[in-house]
Enzyme design. Structure first.
Site, short mmCIF file in Angstrom:
data_model
loop_
_atom_site.label_atom_id
_atom_site.label_comp_id
_atom_site.label_asym_id
_atom_site.label_seq_id
_atom_site.Cartn_x
_atom_site.Cartn_y
_atom_site.Cartn_z
CG PHE A 150 -0.24 0.47 2.50
CD1 PHE A 150 -0.14 1.83 2.78
CD2 PHE A 150 0.34 -0.42 3.38
CE1 PHE A 150 0.51 2.27 3.94
CE2 PHE A 150 1.00 0.01 4.52
CZ PHE A 150 1.08 1.35 4.79
CE LYS A 174 -2.99 -8.47 -4.39
NZ LYS A 174 -3.39 -7.44 -3.40
CD GLU A 177 -5.61 -6.05 0.17
OE1 GLU A 177 -4.59 -5.81 -0.53
OE2 GLU A 177 -5.65 -6.97 1.02
NE ARG A 178 -4.38 -2.04 4.69
CZ ARG A 178 -3.41 -2.45 5.48
NH1 ARG A 178 -2.18 -2.02 5.28
NH2 ARG A 178 -3.67 -3.25 6.47
CB SER A 227 4.82 -7.35 5.77
OG SER A 227 3.92 -8.33 5.31
CB CYS A 282 10.40 -0.01 2.81
SG CYS A 282 11.14 0.57 1.31
CD GLU A 391 8.43 -2.57 8.41
OE1 GLU A 391 7.65 -3.51 8.23
OE2 GLU A 391 9.01 -1.97 7.51
P1 NAD Z 1 1.61 -6.58 3.08
O1 NAD Z 1 2.65 -7.63 3.17
O2 NAD Z 1 0.49 -6.61 4.04
O3 NAD Z 1 0.92 -6.60 1.61
C1 NAD Z 1 1.70 -6.59 0.44
C2 NAD Z 1 0.91 -7.29 -0.67
O4 NAD Z 1 0.70 -8.66 -0.29
C3 NAD Z 1 -0.46 -6.70 -0.93
O5 NAD Z 1 -0.72 -6.70 -2.31
C4 NAD Z 1 -1.40 -7.64 -0.19
O6 NAD Z 1 -2.68 -7.71 -0.76
C5 NAD Z 1 -0.69 -8.98 -0.28
N1 NAD Z 1 -0.95 -9.83 0.88
C6 NAD Z 1 -1.22 -9.44 2.16
N2 NAD Z 1 -1.40 -10.51 2.93
C7 NAD Z 1 -1.26 -11.61 2.16
C8 NAD Z 1 -1.33 -13.02 2.40
N3 NAD Z 1 -1.60 -13.51 3.62
N4 NAD Z 1 -1.11 -13.85 1.38
C9 NAD Z 1 -0.84 -13.38 0.14
N5 NAD Z 1 -0.77 -12.06 -0.15
C10 NAD Z 1 -0.97 -11.18 0.85
O7 NAD Z 1 2.37 -5.16 3.12
P2 NAD Z 1 1.75 -3.71 3.19
O8 NAD Z 1 1.19 -3.49 4.56
O9 NAD Z 1 0.89 -3.46 2.03
O10 NAD Z 1 3.07 -2.83 3.00
C11 NAD Z 1 3.91 -2.46 4.06
C12 NAD Z 1 5.13 -3.36 4.14
O11 NAD Z 1 5.83 -3.33 2.90
C13 NAD Z 1 6.13 -2.90 5.18
O12 NAD Z 1 6.61 -4.03 5.85
C14 NAD Z 1 7.22 -2.24 4.37
O13 NAD Z 1 8.50 -2.21 4.98
C15 NAD Z 1 7.22 -3.10 3.16
N6 NAD Z 1 7.86 -2.43 2.03
C16 NAD Z 1 9.09 -2.87 1.65
C17 NAD Z 1 9.75 -2.25 0.61
C18 NAD Z 1 11.10 -2.74 0.18
O14 NAD Z 1 11.53 -2.38 -0.92
N7 NAD Z 1 11.78 -3.54 0.96
C19 NAD Z 1 9.15 -1.19 -0.05
C20 NAD Z 1 7.87 -0.77 0.36
C21 NAD Z 1 7.23 -1.42 1.41
#
Ligand code: NAD
Length: 506
Positions: A150, A174, A177-178, A227, A282, A391
Site C-alpha cells: 500500500f 495485483k 487492496e487499500r 511485509s 520502507c 518494524e
Molecule cells: P503486506 O505484506 O500486508 O501486503 C503486500 C501485498 O501482499 C499486498 O498486495 C497484499 O494484498 C498482499 N498480501 C497481504 N497478505 C497476504 C497473504 N496472507 N497472502 C498473500 N498475499 C498477501 O504489506 P503492506 O502493509 O501493504 O506494506 C507495508 C510493508 O511493505 C512494510 O513491511 C514495508 O516495509 C514493506 N515495504 C518494503 C519495501 C522494500 O523495498 N523492501 C518497499 C515498500 C514497502
C-alpha cells in the site's frame, strides 16, 4: 452510491463476477470512499490466460516501438500527475506533494526502461572453433506478475511494470487492496499511450488472488514488495512452483550520528526521514544511534525542540508535515507498540498517542475519525524491546545510545532487517569503513533515505529481501529476461564423420 473499483483487463475496466469486495477508506476522515472488487482464483486465471495471448505480439514488436509507447506513457503520467497525486493522497493518506514524489520516483524507472533495447542486446563470439560462432540473446519470460504494497501505490507498480513491459513481457499487477485506484489509472494511461490490450492488467484481491498467481503455470516470475512474512511466503511458494522471484520485505533503518557530524543537518534529515509519510516508508529511519553521551543529549534536545513544529493533518492540507496512517488496524498496532515500549522501560519523551490531527476539520470535513498519530520519540531504547526488534511502520523514532563507533556499528549490522542505513559524520575514513563492512543493502552517507536512483538497483539484505536480483537498474532487465545461447556452424558440405567424445575447443 458507493464507487466500485473494478479490475482492468484486456485494455478495459472489467467488473468482477459479483464476488467479494473490500472497503477503500479515506484515512483522513475514517470514512469509506469506494469498494474494491476482490478477484476469485477463477477470475485471476482468466486474466492470466488473456495476458498470455497478448504477450506473443508484444514480444514480437521491436523494442524501439515498445519503448516509444513507454515514452508516451511517461508523458501522459506527467500530464495527469495532479489528478493521480490527489487520488493517491486520498486513498493512502500521504500528503499531495509526497504523492507526487511517489509517482515521480516511479516514472524515473520508466525513463530508465527506455534503455531496454540496450539491455536486451546479447553477446557474440566470432570463430570460437573452426567456422563456429556463439551468440546469446535475452528473451522475455512471458507473463510476469507484480504483487505490491500500500505504501507506494504508484512507484512500486511502475518499478515492476516498466522493465517487465519494455523487455516484452505481459504484466499482471495485483496492487494493494487499500489504495487500488492509481494502479488502475496507470494501466488506463498505458492503453492511451498506445499499449496493446492485455499486456498490462490490474487484478485486485487478497490472499485468494495472490495464491492463484503463485499457483499459475503460466506466470513465470513474481516481483513482490510488502511485509517480511508475506515476502518469505511468496518466495518459498514461487520456489516450490518453479518461478523466478524477487521478494522485498520490511525494514528497521538506523541512522548513526558520530560526534563530528553536522548535528543541525543530521536533525533536519532525521525529522524528515522518521516522520515523513507518517513513517510508512520502507526506507524511513526508525532508529537514531548517537555516539557518545554529549551527541545523544544534544540530538535529543534538538529533536524535542523540532517535533512540536510538525503539523499532522488531512493529507490534502498543504501545511501538513504528514497525514494519517493508512488504516485503523495500523493505528491500533502502532499505539500498542508504543504501550509495549513504555512498559518495557524505554523513556517516552514525546507521546503521539490519542492526540488526533492538529485541526478539528479540513475543507469542511471532520478529522475526528481519521487515523492520526502525532510524532513519537523514545530515548534509552534497548535491543531487547519490541519497539527495537519490530518494524513499527509509523511515526515513532527510537534513540538507542551507543558509547563508540563499534557499538553503533553492531546495531544495524546485527539487526534481522537490512534494508537501508545512514551514517552522519565528517570523517570520510569512518564512513568508508562503515559502508564497506555493514551487512545492509543500501547505505546513506550524510543522506538519510538512500533510495538509489533508477539506473542503480534497489534492494535490501537479510530479512528485507529474498532473491538475488534487485529492483530497477540493470538487475531489473536480468530479472525479466532469460538468456538463450546459440552455438552455430554453417557446414561447408564436407562431412567429418560422427564424433563420440565431448567436443574440445583446440
Ligand atoms: P503486506 O505484506 O500486508 O501486503 C503486500 C501485498 O501482499 C499486498 O498486495 C497484499 O494484498 C498482499 N498480501 C497481504 N497478505 C497476504 C497473504 N496472507 N497472502 C498473500 N498475499 C498477501 O504489506 P503492506 O502493509 O501493504 O506494506 C507495508 C510493508 O511493505 C512494510 O513491511 C514495508 O516495509 C514493506 N515495504 C518494503 C519495501 C522494500 O523495498 N523492501 C518497499 C515498500 C514497502
Amino acid at each position: 452510491m458507493t464507487r466500485t473499483i473494478t479490475h482492468f483487463v484486456d485494455g478495459a475496466a472489467r467488473p468482477g463476477n459479483g464476488g467479494r469486495t473490500a472497503p477503500v477508506m479515506n484515512p483522513s476522515t475514517g470514512r469509506e470512499q469506494a469498494r474494491v472488487e476482490l478477484a476469485s482464483a477463477a477470475e485471476v486465471d482468466e486474466v492470466i490466460a488473456n495476458a498470455e495471448q497478448a504477450q506473443v505480439g508484444w514480444a514480437k514488436t521491436n523494442p524501439q516501438k515498445r519503448i516509444r509507447i513507454i515514452m508516451k506513457w511517461i508523458s501522459l503520467i506527467n500530464d495527469n500527475i495532479d489528478e493521480l497525486a490527489r487520488t493517491l493522497s486520498l486513498e493512502h493518506g500521504k500528503t499531495f506533494e509526497d504523492a507526487k514524489g511517489d509517482i515521480a520516483r516511479g516514472t524515473d524507472v520508466l525513463e530508465f526502461s527506455v534503455g531496454a533495447p540496450h539491455f536486451l542486446k546479447g553477446e557474440f563470439s566470432n570463430s570460437v572453433g573452426t567456422g563456429i560462432d556463439v551468440y546469446s540473446m535475452r528473451q522475455p519470460l512471458g507473463v510476469v506478475a507484480g504483487i505490491t504494497p500500500f505504501n507506494f501505490p504508484a512507484m512500486i507498480p511502475l518499478w515492476k511494470a516498466g522493465p517487465a513491459l519494455a523487455a516484452g513481457n505481459a504484466f499482471v499487477l495485483k496492487p494493494s487492496e487499500r489504495d487500488p485506484s492509481v494502479p488502475v489509472r496507470l494501466a488506463e494511461l498505458f492503453i492511451e499511450a498506445g499499449g496493446p490490450a492485455g499486456v498490462f492488467n490490474v487484478v485486485h484481491g487478497d490472499k485468494e488472488s495472490v495464491d492463484a498467481i503463485l499457483d499459475s503455470e503460466v506466470i513465470q516470475a513474481v516481483g513482490f514488495v510488502g511485509s517480511t512474512p508475506i515476502a518469505k511466503y511468496i518466495y518459498e511458494r514461487c520456489a516450490a512452483t518453479g518461478k523466478r522471484a524477487q521478494c522485498f520485505g520490511g525494514a528497521k533503518n538506523h541512522m548513526i550520528i558520530l560526534p563530528d557530524a553536522d548535528l543541525d543537518s543530521a536533525v533536519d534529515a532525521l525529522v524528515g526521514a522518521a516522520y515523513g509519510s507518517a513513517g510508512e516508508r520502507c526506507m524511513a529511519i526508525s532508529v537514531a544511534v548517537p555516539v557518545g553521551k554529549e551527541t545523544a543529549d544534544a540530538l535529543r534536545a534538538k529533536l524535542e525542540e523540532r517535533i512540536p513544529d510538525l503539523k499532522v493533518g488531512h493529507s490534502l492540507d498543504p501545511e501538513a508535515s504528514y497525514g494519517p496512517v493508512v488504516a485503523k488496524p495500523a493505528l491500533d498496532r502502532i499505539s500498542q507498540l508504543i504501550d509495549e515500549g513504555e512498559a518495557a522501560g524505554a523513556e517516552l519523551v514525546v507521546d503521539g498517542r490519542g492526540r488526533g490531527a492538529n485541526d478539528a476539520e479540513f475543507d469542511g470535513e471532520s478529522l475526528a475519525d481519521g487515523y492520526f498519530i502525532q510524532p513519537t520519540l523514545f530515548d534509552n531504547v534497548t535491543t531487547d524491546m519490541s519497539i527495537y526488534t519490530e518494524e513499527i511502520f509509523g511515526p515513532v523514532l527510537c534513540i538507542v545510545r551507543a558509547n563508540d563507533f563499534e557499538e553503533a556499528f553492531r546495531l544495524p549490522d546485527e539487526h534481522v532487517y537490512g534494508n537501508g542505513v545512514a551514517i552522519f559524520t565528517r570523517n570520510g575514513r569512518a564512513a568508508r569503513e562503515f559502508a564497506d563492512r555493514i551487512r545492509v543493502g543500501m547505505i546513506g552517507v550524510n543522506v538519510p533515505i538512500p533510495v538509489p536512483i533508477a539506473y542503480h538497483t534497489f534492494g535490501g539484505w537479510k530479512a528485507s529481501g529474498f532473491g538475488d536480483l534487485n529492483q530497477h537498474g540493470p538487475d531489473s532487465f536480468r530479472f525479466y529476461t532469460r538468456t538463450k545461447t546459440v552455438t552455430q556452424r554453417w557446414p561447408d558440405g564436407v562431412a567429418t564423420g560422427a564424433d563420440f567424445s565431448m567436443p574440445i575447443m583446440d
